[in-house]
Design an enzyme around this catalytic site. Structure first.
Site, PDB file in Angstrom:
ATOM      1  N   ASP A 217       0.856  -1.195   0.000  1.00 17.57           N
ATOM      2  CA  ASP A 217       0.000   0.000   0.000  1.00 17.57           C
ATOM      3  C   ASP A 217       0.890   1.243   0.000  1.00 17.57           C
ATOM      4  O   ASP A 217       2.110   1.155   0.166  1.00 17.57           O
ATOM      5  CB  ASP A 217      -0.885  -0.068   1.254  1.00 17.57           C
ATOM      6  CG  ASP A 217      -1.936   1.017   1.277  1.00 17.57           C
ATOM      7  OD1 ASP A 217      -2.347   1.478   0.193  1.00 17.57           O
ATOM      8  OD2 ASP A 217      -2.351   1.413   2.386  1.00 17.57           O
ATOM      9  N   GLU A 220       2.463   5.035  -4.030  1.00 13.22           N
ATOM     10  CA  GLU A 220       2.429   6.019  -5.129  1.00 13.22           C
ATOM     11  C   GLU A 220       3.788   6.711  -5.336  1.00 13.22           C
ATOM     12  O   GLU A 220       4.090   7.015  -6.502  1.00 13.22           O
ATOM     13  CB  GLU A 220       1.344   7.066  -4.851  1.00 13.22           C
ATOM     14  CG  GLU A 220      -0.072   6.515  -4.950  1.00 13.22           C
ATOM     15  CD  GLU A 220      -0.489   5.650  -3.747  1.00 13.22           C
ATOM     16  OE1 GLU A 220       0.170   5.760  -2.696  1.00 13.22           O
ATOM     17  OE2 GLU A 220      -1.439   4.885  -3.879  1.00 13.22           O
ATOM     18  N   ASP A 296      -9.300   4.205  -1.368  1.00 14.84           N
ATOM     19  CA  ASP A 296     -10.174   4.532  -0.229  1.00 14.84           C
ATOM     20  C   ASP A 296     -11.496   5.134  -0.694  1.00 14.84           C
ATOM     21  O   ASP A 296     -11.666   6.352  -0.731  1.00 14.84           O
ATOM     22  CB  ASP A 296      -9.446   5.494   0.710  1.00 14.84           C
ATOM     23  CG  ASP A 296      -8.172   4.888   1.269  1.00 14.84           C
ATOM     24  OD1 ASP A 296      -7.943   3.680   1.054  1.00 14.84           O
ATOM     25  OD2 ASP A 296      -7.405   5.615   1.917  1.00 14.84           O
TER      26      ASP A 296
HETATM   27  C1  GLC Z   1      -4.532   3.334   3.144  1.00 13.39           C
HETATM   28  C2  GLC Z   1      -5.155   2.199   2.364  1.00 13.39           C
HETATM   29  C3  GLC Z   1      -6.169   1.488   3.221  1.00 13.39           C
HETATM   30  C4  GLC Z   1      -5.472   0.988   4.499  1.00 13.39           C
HETATM   31  C5  GLC Z   1      -4.827   2.136   5.236  1.00 13.39           C
HETATM   32  C6  GLC Z   1      -3.994   1.684   6.432  1.00 13.39           C
HETATM   33  O1  GLC Z   1      -5.485   4.310   3.405  1.00 13.39           O
HETATM   34  O2  GLC Z   1      -5.707   2.637   1.143  1.00 13.39           O
HETATM   35  O3  GLC Z   1      -6.741   0.413   2.504  1.00 13.39           O
HETATM   36  O4  GLC Z   1      -6.388   0.339   5.316  1.00 13.39           O
HETATM   37  O5  GLC Z   1      -3.978   2.857   4.359  1.00 13.39           O
HETATM   38  O6  GLC Z   1      -2.990   0.794   6.056  1.00 13.39           O
END
Ligand code: GLC
Length: 613
Positions: A217, A220, A296
């Site tokens: 995650d 980017e 999100d």
């Molecule tokens: C980001 C991700 C989300 C995750 C969060 C904490 O917002 O997009 O899916 O739960 O980070 O890791």
């Protein structure tokens, strides 16, 4: 920043329209990029499917994923402590809700530091993974790309990364530091092969204890407290072609290279296991390394509605293994919204319920028995359809044609559907027509030209036609292509359970009636050495009988079933007799559903069943 502009059009007039559109949107009619010249690719199908396939030939295919990744997945930010994770797993099993995956979001880590474990919250991490495995759950753990800047603290990812010179630098040569979940963090130079290779080794300990998949995650890369929310554009990256590039040039590929490092690292660690990586950021070609989701979203009807066009766009843009946060991430869904979203999600490639920190619980059982019964039924439908789903995703892995796709991909002449972003095909045979709002208003059930069947009742319909319907909360209209033979399996609670009973083939007679089934072990690369089985079925409506056939099996894999149940729809009167390879065969006739069914042994040499009218 984009270095490539992908542009494809499927029909001459659509091409002209798109070019005009490009001209209109950017006055003057020019567009470009910050980080160097753009490469343009024009793919002249002319059929839409040919465009998608050729795009996949250019940019790469999604490898066949492990079968468990097609099961139901439950996530939240975050399940902890350890006892809570086990409780969630047990609740799925106690309530007989099939599921395959539980996620560990960032709070399993010590102070959000990737590749660490918070031993207070998770005192027996290895045992947790083992216990969940015994309950038929795979664990996917998050491992974000930012490495906490922790000198002399015994934090291996930082120490090794510094020792191996693996981090991105500032223009003055110092290591770039940005603020993310762990606080001050440094960033591996994923555009550079040695850094990717090193990153892959960080997974060794997690893989050794049986964690099955990994979630990349924030890649980017997301950085807190900067105006751009990402790295300064002048940070310096080493690149595989030699030399360096500034972030401005590599920003768009950075996330993909992170998931590539993970994917390749996992392959190195377990060469005969199909890796499963979930990534938030990616690029054209990233489908070779990871599944993705739409980020999100919020728990609103609007985002539920938007999930369909978003996932369809990803699919036809060469990125087929996708899903969204079922129920929405930001906020909490109403019971009705979560129920509808689970119904719809059962027909998304990735089927994952996820929610943010501080929201209400969002597991399928949280809104009482009535909602649970509906949600369970859809999750069960997904599991019964796994043979179909897996067959279709195997095709995707060879052709790039996405599992979830707009109707016009298969029916390019269906002009009316080019504008329709509500209904979609799930594989070639199922047309999903979700209700998109919370109102009691009627919606259109669209029957495209040709013969279609109601998936739930087996009723035959002839299109084109449209009817106004008001699907109740538990009803998701689905049509089956006339001419489909859709394989189903007996219900299991997870893909680690071997189905018990026959493989069911639901036959929907119409001209051009055929389908196939692909089975392998679901987890290894044995299929690349012929360890799979592929079955081809046909049906034909002859004057005196309906004939269903299976050709001799291809491939050496021995599938889980040793009997077949064939259900033929649209048989309007009780047949005189049913024969298998010329011999009489016992059958049942269901006059209310106009269906005839029979069960017999599976032989890899094939069969011919005749239903004599
Ligand atoms: C980001 C991700 C989300 C995750 C969060 C904490 O917002 O997009 O899916 O739960 O980070 O890791």
């Amino acid at each position: 920043m984009a270095k490539q502009l992908w542009f494809s059009c499927v029909q001459e007039h659509a091409c002209r329209r798109a070019l005009l559109w490009l001209g209109r949107q950017s006055r003057p009619a020019a567009f470009g990029s910050d980080g160097g010249e753009l490469d343009y690719y024009f793919i002249d199908g002319p059929e839409p499917k040919a465009v998608v396939k050729r795009y996949a030939e250019l940019t790469g295919l999604t490898p066949l994923p492990p079968v468990w990744s097609l099961g139901f997945q439950q996530c939240r930010y975050s399940y902890y402590p350890q006892a809570r994770v086990e409780e969630v797993a047990r609740t799925f099993r106690n309530k007989n809700i099939p599921a395959d995956v539980l996620y560990l979001d960032i709070d399993y880590q010590k102070n959000n530091r990737p590749f660490s474990v918070d031993r207070e919250r998770f005192p027996a991490f290895d045992r947790l993974v083992e216990n969940l495995g015994a309950l038929g759950f795979k664990v996917i753990a998050i491992t974000d790309l930012h490495v906490a800047k922790l000198p002399e603290a015994g934090y291996e990812p930082y120490d090794q990364g510094i020792a191996g010179d693996h981090f991105v630098r500032n223009p003055d040569g110092s290591v770039y530091v940005g603020e993310v979940w762990p606080g001050a963090s440094v960033f591996p130079d994923f555009t550079w092969a040695p850094a990717r290779k090193w990153w892959g080794t960080l997974y060794a300990k997690f893989v050794a204890i049986g964690i099955a998949g990994f979630w990349n995650d924030m890649n980017e890369p997301a950085i807190f407290g900067t105006p751009t929310k990402t790295m300064p554009l002048d940070t310096v990256h080493r690149v595989d072609s030699g030399g360096t590039a500034v972030h401005r040039e590599v920003h768009n590929v950075f996330g993909m290279q992170n998931s590539r490092a993970t994917y390749e690292g996992l392959l190195e660690l377990q060469p005969n296991r199909r890796p499963l990586v979930l990534t938030r950021a990616t690029f054209s070609g990233g489908q070779r390394y990871a599944a993705s989701w739409t980020g999100d979203n919020s728990s609103t009807w609007n985002h539920y509605r938007m999930s369909v066009p978003t996932l369809l766009s990803l699919g036809i843009s060469g990125y087929p293994l996708v899903g969204d946060d079922i129920g929405g991430f930001v906020g909490s869904p109403s019971p009705e919204l979560l129920t509808r979203w689970i119904e719809l999600g059962a027909f998304n490639p990735i089927f994952r319920d996820h929610t943010n920190k501080g929201t209400l619980d969002q597991e399928p059982w949280v809104h009482g028995e009535e909602h649970l019964a509906i949600r369970r039924r859809y999750i069960e439908t997904r599991y019964k359809l796994l043979p179909y789903l897996y067959t279709q995703i195997e095709e995707t892995s060879r052709t790039g044609v996405p599992l979830m796709r707009p109707l016009w991909l298969d029916y390019p002449d269906a002009e009316d559907f080019y504008q329709n972003d509500r209904i979609f095909l799930f594989g070639p045979d199922l047309l999903i027509e979700p209700k998109m709002d919370e109102t009691l208003d009627a919606m259109s059930l669209v029957v495209p030209a040709g013969i279609w069947y109601d998936y739930w009742t087996g009723e035959r319909r002839t299109g084109p036609s449209q009817a106004k319907i008001q699907p109740a909360l538990g009803e998701l209209p689905i049509l089956v292509r006339g001419g489909a033979i859709v394989p189903h399996q007996p219900l299991v609670q997870s893909t680690s359970e071997v189905p018990r009973g026959p493989l069911e083939l639901r036959v929907y007679p119409a001209p051009d009636c055929r389908s196939s089934l692909y089975v392998d072990d679901g987890i290894s690369f044995g299929y690349q050495k012929g360890e799979f089985v592929r079955l081809a079925f046909t049906c034909a409506e002859e004057p005196a009988s309906i004939v269903v056939k299976m050709a001799p099996a291809e491939g050496s894999y021995v599938p889980w079933f040793n009997s077949l149940r064939v259900v033929v729809h649209a048989v309007s009167v009780r047949p005189k007799q049913v024969r298998i390879d010329g011999r009489p065969l016992a059958f049942q006739y269901d006059s209310s559903h106009k269906a005839v069914s029979m069960t017999f042994s599976y032989l890899k040499s094939g069969f011919e069943v005749a239903i004599d009218r």
